[in-house]
Design a protein around this motif. Structure first.
Motif, PDB file in Angstrom:
ATOM      1  N   UNK A   1      59.009  59.344  56.948  1.00 31.05           N
ATOM      2  CA  UNK A   1      60.458  59.343  57.027  1.00 31.05           C
ATOM      3  C   UNK A   1      60.942  58.928  58.406  1.00 31.05           C
ATOM      4  N   UNK A   2      60.081  58.976  59.397  1.00 31.92           N
ATOM      5  CA  UNK A   2      60.524  58.652  60.756  1.00 31.92           C
ATOM      6  C   UNK A   2      60.206  57.230  61.178  1.00 31.92           C
ATOM      7  N   UNK A   3      59.387  56.507  60.422  1.00 33.52           N
ATOM      8  CA  UNK A   3      59.031  55.138  60.784  1.00 33.52           C
ATOM      9  C   UNK A   3      58.924  54.271  59.545  1.00 33.52           C
ATOM     10  N   UNK A   4      59.110  52.964  59.750  1.00 30.77           N
ATOM     11  CA  UNK A   4      58.977  52.015  58.662  1.00 30.77           C
ATOM     12  C   UNK A   4      58.786  50.619  59.209  1.00 30.77           C
ATOM     13  N   UNK A   5      58.472  49.673  58.334  1.00 33.71           N
ATOM     14  CA  UNK A   5      58.293  48.271  58.714  1.00 33.71           C
ATOM     15  C   UNK A   5      59.287  47.407  57.958  1.00 33.71           C
ATOM     16  N   UNK A   6      59.806  46.408  58.648  1.00 34.32           N
ATOM     17  CA  UNK A   6      60.747  45.474  58.039  1.00 34.32           C
ATOM     18  C   UNK A   6      60.092  44.806  56.827  1.00 34.32           C
ATOM     19  N   UNK A   7      60.815  44.765  55.717  1.00 38.31           N
ATOM     20  CA  UNK A   7      60.330  44.092  54.517  1.00 38.31           C
ATOM     21  C   UNK A   7      59.305  44.870  53.711  1.00 38.31           C
ATOM     22  N   UNK A  85      65.597  45.833  56.030  1.00 33.75           N
ATOM     23  CA  UNK A  85      65.682  44.378  56.173  1.00 33.75           C
ATOM     24  C   UNK A  85      65.778  43.933  57.624  1.00 33.75           C
ATOM     25  N   UNK A  86      65.894  44.871  58.556  1.00 34.22           N
ATOM     26  CA  UNK A  86      66.005  44.515  59.973  1.00 34.22           C
ATOM     27  C   UNK A  86      65.395  45.617  60.828  1.00 34.22           C
ATOM     28  N   UNK A  87      64.962  45.256  62.038  1.00 29.36           N
ATOM     29  CA  UNK A  87      64.425  46.252  62.967  1.00 29.36           C
ATOM     30  C   UNK A  87      65.578  47.077  63.526  1.00 29.36           C
ATOM     31  N   UNK A  88      65.254  48.236  64.030  1.00 28.96           N
ATOM     32  CA  UNK A  88      66.256  49.113  64.633  1.00 28.96           C
ATOM     33  C   UNK A  88      66.064  50.538  64.152  1.00 28.96           C
ATOM     34  N   UNK A  89      67.147  51.285  64.164  1.00 29.31           N
ATOM     35  CA  UNK A  89      67.102  52.686  63.739  1.00 29.31           C
ATOM     36  C   UNK A  89      67.980  52.885  62.522  1.00 29.31           C
ATOM     37  N   UNK A  90      67.554  53.804  61.653  1.00 30.49           N
ATOM     38  CA  UNK A  90      68.313  54.169  60.463  1.00 30.49           C
ATOM     39  C   UNK A  90      68.640  55.648  60.512  1.00 30.49           C
ATOM     40  N   UNK A  91      69.787  56.002  59.966  1.00 30.70           N
ATOM     41  CA  UNK A  91      70.138  57.408  59.760  1.00 30.70           C
ATOM     42  C   UNK A  91      69.950  57.677  58.274  1.00 30.70           C
ATOM     43  N   UNK A  92      69.068  58.621  57.950  1.00 27.78           N
ATOM     44  CA  UNK A  92      68.806  58.993  56.562  1.00 27.78           C
ATOM     45  C   UNK A  92      69.394  60.378  56.334  1.00 27.78           C
ATOM     46  N   UNK A  93      70.395  60.428  55.464  1.00 26.28           N
ATOM     47  CA  UNK A  93      71.105  61.670  55.178  1.00 26.28           C
ATOM     48  C   UNK A  93      70.708  62.159  53.793  1.00 26.28           C
TER      49      UNK A  93
END
Length: 144
Positions: A1-7, A85-93
């Motif tokens: 939940x804390x990391x992922x890869x584009x695509x 679809x893009x690098x960066x940070x996401x907020x997952x609620x």
């Protein structure tokens, strides 16, 4: 939940429990889940989110350009998927839908870093990477 890869599809599960810690069976619509890209250029809270069914028949929530879909339940847990679809940070609620309205689960909102497969250390500056590089090179020269 804390990391992922584009695509690359990322998956996480939410395990519903009551106030005594006893497990509950997951049902569709039990939680409201939103995945929102974080950006200094815009206020994430201003994004509108809508519900839809995707081409695979999964129930999804779209906030901006990001979809998160309820994949189903397995042994009591709720499974969700999204594809950054893009690098960066996401907020997952993740919020439990209750008669009083949605209530965040413990730890929500979560923050996930989406990378492109290259090395990334959150909070480290460019000069920090340089110091790690030169320390490694210096150590290798001492061994030679």
């Amino acid at each position: 939940l804390t990391e992922g890869l584009v695509g690359t599809q990322s998956e996480f599960e939410v395990i519903p429990r009551d106030m005594f810690g006893d497990g509950k069976q997951c049902t569709g619509g039990m939680f409201t889940v939103q995945v929102v890209p974080l950006s200094a250029a815009r206020d994430e809270d201003s994004l509108t989110c809508d519900e839809h069914v995707n081409a695979d028949g999964l129930s999804c929530t779209r906030c901006g350009q990001m979809d998160v879909c309820f994949k189903g339940s397995d042994a009591g847990s709720c499974n969700y998927v999204y594809t950054p679809s893009a690098t960066g940070f996401l907020r997952i609620t993740v919020a439990l839908n209750s008669p009083e309205g949605p209530r965040h689960i413990q730890g929500s909102p979560f923050r996930a870093h989406i990378g492109d497969g290259r090395m990334f250390i959150p909070g480290m500056t460019f000069f920090g990477y340089l110091s790690v590089f030169f320390t490694g090179v210096g150590g290798a020269l001492v061994l030679i």
